[in-house]
Design an enzyme around this catalytic site. Sequence first.
Site, PDB file in Angstrom:
ATOM      1  N   GLY A 241       0.772  -1.242   0.000  1.00  0.00           N
ATOM      2  CA  GLY A 241       0.000   0.000   0.000  1.00  0.00           C
ATOM      3  C   GLY A 241       0.797   1.282   0.000  1.00  0.00           C
ATOM      4  O   GLY A 241       0.222   2.359  -0.181  1.00  0.00           O
ATOM      5  N   PRO A 276       4.716  -5.156  -0.587  1.00  0.00           N
ATOM      6  CA  PRO A 276       4.585  -4.012  -1.489  1.00  0.00           C
ATOM      7  C   PRO A 276       4.531  -4.435  -2.951  1.00  0.00           C
ATOM      8  O   PRO A 276       5.183  -5.401  -3.355  1.00  0.00           O
ATOM      9  CB  PRO A 276       5.863  -3.219  -1.228  1.00  0.00           C
ATOM     10  CG  PRO A 276       6.858  -4.256  -0.812  1.00  0.00           C
ATOM     11  CD  PRO A 276       6.097  -5.341  -0.113  1.00  0.00           C
ATOM     12  N   GLY A 277       3.740  -3.748  -3.723  1.00  0.00           N
ATOM     13  CA  GLY A 277       3.721  -3.975  -5.168  1.00  0.00           C
ATOM     14  C   GLY A 277       4.154  -2.699  -5.857  1.00  0.00           C
ATOM     15  O   GLY A 277       5.274  -2.562  -6.360  1.00  0.00           O
ATOM     16  N   ARG A 330      -5.494   2.788 -15.786  1.00  0.00           N
ATOM     17  CA  ARG A 330      -5.558   3.524 -14.512  1.00  0.00           C
ATOM     18  C   ARG A 330      -6.227   4.894 -14.626  1.00  0.00           C
ATOM     19  O   ARG A 330      -7.063   5.240 -13.786  1.00  0.00           O
ATOM     20  CB  ARG A 330      -4.171   3.645 -13.880  1.00  0.00           C
ATOM     21  CG  ARG A 330      -3.484   2.294 -13.628  1.00  0.00           C
ATOM     22  CD  ARG A 330      -2.275   2.385 -12.723  1.00  0.00           C
ATOM     23  NE  ARG A 330      -2.654   2.766 -11.386  1.00  0.00           N
ATOM     24  CZ  ARG A 330      -2.525   3.971 -10.878  1.00  0.00           C
ATOM     25  NH1 ARG A 330      -1.971   4.933 -11.600  1.00  0.00           N
ATOM     26  NH2 ARG A 330      -2.938   4.239  -9.667  1.00  0.00           N
ATOM     27  N   CYS A 359     -12.800   2.952 -28.632  1.00  0.00           N
ATOM     28  CA  CYS A 359     -14.127   3.561 -28.835  1.00  0.00           C
ATOM     29  C   CYS A 359     -14.883   3.715 -27.529  1.00  0.00           C
ATOM     30  O   CYS A 359     -15.873   3.031 -27.286  1.00  0.00           O
ATOM     31  CB  CYS A 359     -14.907   2.725 -29.837  1.00  0.00           C
ATOM     32  SG  CYS A 359     -14.047   2.687 -31.395  1.00  0.00           S
ATOM     33  N   GLU A 360     -14.397   4.578 -26.669  1.00  0.00           N
ATOM     34  CA  GLU A 360     -15.012   4.901 -25.387  1.00  0.00           C
ATOM     35  C   GLU A 360     -14.579   6.323 -25.057  1.00  0.00           C
ATOM     36  O   GLU A 360     -13.398   6.651 -25.208  1.00  0.00           O
ATOM     37  CB  GLU A 360     -14.444   4.023 -24.255  1.00  0.00           C
ATOM     38  CG  GLU A 360     -14.630   2.556 -24.406  1.00  0.00           C
ATOM     39  CD  GLU A 360     -15.746   1.994 -23.533  1.00  0.00           C
ATOM     40  OE1 GLU A 360     -16.332   2.743 -22.719  1.00  0.00           O
ATOM     41  OE2 GLU A 360     -16.028   0.809 -23.690  1.00  0.00           O
TER      42      GLU A 360
HETATM   43  N1  LLP Z   1      -1.365  -7.084  -0.517  1.00  0.00           N
HETATM   44  C1  LLP Z   1      -2.680  -7.218  -0.811  1.00  0.00           C
HETATM   45  C2  LLP Z   1      -3.480  -8.194  -0.072  1.00  0.00           C
HETATM   46  C3  LLP Z   1      -3.250  -6.443  -1.831  1.00  0.00           C
HETATM   47  O1  LLP Z   1      -4.537  -6.584  -2.113  1.00  0.00           O
HETATM   48  C4  LLP Z   1      -2.450  -5.509  -2.545  1.00  0.00           C
HETATM   49  C5  LLP Z   1      -3.012  -4.682  -3.622  1.00  0.00           C
HETATM   50  C6  LLP Z   1      -1.092  -5.414  -2.193  1.00  0.00           C
HETATM   51  C7  LLP Z   1      -0.581  -6.218  -1.168  1.00  0.00           C
HETATM   52  C8  LLP Z   1      -0.138  -4.489  -2.902  1.00  0.00           C
HETATM   53  O2  LLP Z   1      -0.488  -3.161  -2.762  1.00  0.00           O
HETATM   54  P1  LLP Z   1       0.478  -1.995  -3.315  1.00  0.00           P
HETATM   55  O3  LLP Z   1       1.745  -2.042  -2.506  1.00  0.00           O
HETATM   56  O4  LLP Z   1       0.734  -2.248  -4.746  1.00  0.00           O
HETATM   57  O5  LLP Z   1      -0.286  -0.773  -3.081  1.00  0.00           O
HETATM   58  N2  LLP Z   1      -5.016  -1.479  -9.579  1.00  0.00           N
HETATM   59  C9  LLP Z   1      -4.894  -0.454  -8.553  1.00  0.00           C
HETATM   60  C10 LLP Z   1      -4.241  -0.998  -7.297  1.00  0.00           C
HETATM   61  C11 LLP Z   1      -4.954  -2.187  -6.698  1.00  0.00           C
HETATM   62  C12 LLP Z   1      -4.266  -2.749  -5.478  1.00  0.00           C
HETATM   63  C13 LLP Z   1      -4.889  -4.022  -5.029  1.00  0.00           C
HETATM   64  N3  LLP Z   1      -4.258  -4.664  -3.926  1.00  0.00           N
HETATM   65  C14 LLP Z   1      -4.138   0.727  -9.147  1.00  0.00           C
HETATM   66  O6  LLP Z   1      -3.755   0.681 -10.303  1.00  0.00           O
HETATM   67  O7  LLP Z   1      -3.952   1.721  -8.476  1.00  0.00           O
END
Ligand code: LLP
Length: 429
Positions: A241, A276-277, A330, A359-360
């Site tokens: 997050g 983290p992602g 996004r 086409c949107e």
């Molecule tokens: N752990 C869990 C259980 C999650 O559901 C998520 C993301 C993460 C970790 C990683 O979160 P991050 O560090 O990336 O914030 N598609 C959206 C973001 C969706 C995130 C969903 N869950 C966007 O493009 O902003």
Amino acid sequence: MKIESFAYKNGNLEWQGASIRQLAAEFGTPLYVYSEAAILDRIARLRSAFDSRKAGVYYSVKANSNLSVLRIISGSGCGADIVSGGELFRCLKAGLTPDKIVFSGVGKSADEIRYAITTGILFLSVESRAELEAISKIAQELGKTARISVRVNPDVDPKTHPYISTGLKENKFGISHKEVVSIYKLAASLPGIEPTGLGFHIGSQITELSAFKEAGQIAVKLVNEVRAAGVQLHHLDVGGGLGIRYAEEQAPAPEEYVKQIIDSVGLPELELMFDPGRSIVGNAGILIARMLYLKGAEHADKSVEKANDSRTESGKTFFICDAGMNDLIRPSLYEAYHHVLSDPERPLSGFGDLVGPVCESGDFFAKDRSLPAFQAGDLVVLASAGAYGFTMASNYNSRPRPAEVLIRSNGQAEVIRKREIFEDLIRGE
Ligand code: LLP
């Protein structure tokens, strides 16, 4: 605004030392480009703050699941946080060992649970009583024990976009903090289940550390209550997050974020797991497109004020490029901001909407924004597209998905996913 890692050299744009023009010439557009060095740097920064704390990074695969990206992550010693059988398959293909994989998500199917238990992953994160019972049943059928961690919904406001907020009680995620102790008691009594930890994930693109602190404190209280009820827990999964810088927002430094969590949790014997992602791959990727047409161009090259004055029904410029919402959704889905740069360098005197060919009317990357004064044929760079870019791409409008290229730490660029061709579009039909 200055965006990290971009620089103009003799009027041409470079990112991470690579020429945008050369990348586009060699690999075509639209094109995702990632940087190995940037990915490794973000991982190192997170870890540097662990100090002597027992802690690990479990990269959230959904942000960017390309096999080559996963190999970098795995090679650096990180684990993975997955949300589907498909992500488990990818992780195993990329060489991640099962003991470094954790499985989150509210709707794991019986097949996915079976796959995870048979593979022997570290744990499944449980998001409901019904799911806990399903896992117990499947584990028994397999004659195995499933390690589980309960995902608590701490009812904390992460102050982010509502679609990516997950830790409020109105969100579908996790088990209410009020029910947590009784769930662990049930878990301890069920056959085939071994509770090993507790976790939370409150949302994504969070730029205020206070929300993490609040969630951390609630989690510690719960860990103590669960322990008092006689269930031993060994790790606390603090989710992902951490927000990144897309525009003017002040994203906390990774070191500061880790420190905040360590301080709010205490309990040094617990292993802390970070998932983290975005903060690992978000700023480590870009999307390159090519400008096709300018429509309403008579309005394009104006100062922002003048353009604002003239924005009547007819006074709008559309900059139409060859990437669309199917490539990067996004902005359409969350009204997310991605910084836009041009190659060659153009004065910031363009104004209007940057849109794609889909086409949107929701197919846009920037709306009513001050932009480079693009000309047809220019390259368009969308910054900070490494997370939730390609992984959310689709074939909508029967558009083949872009190629993905990785700039290795030694500066070499290589294709890590081929551009799709028409045949790919009809496979299986
Ligand atoms: N752990 C869990 C259980 C999650 O559901 C998520 C993301 C993460 C970790 C990683 O979160 P991050 O560090 O990336 O914030 N598609 C959206 C973001 C969706 C995130 C969903 N869950 C966007 O493009 O902003």
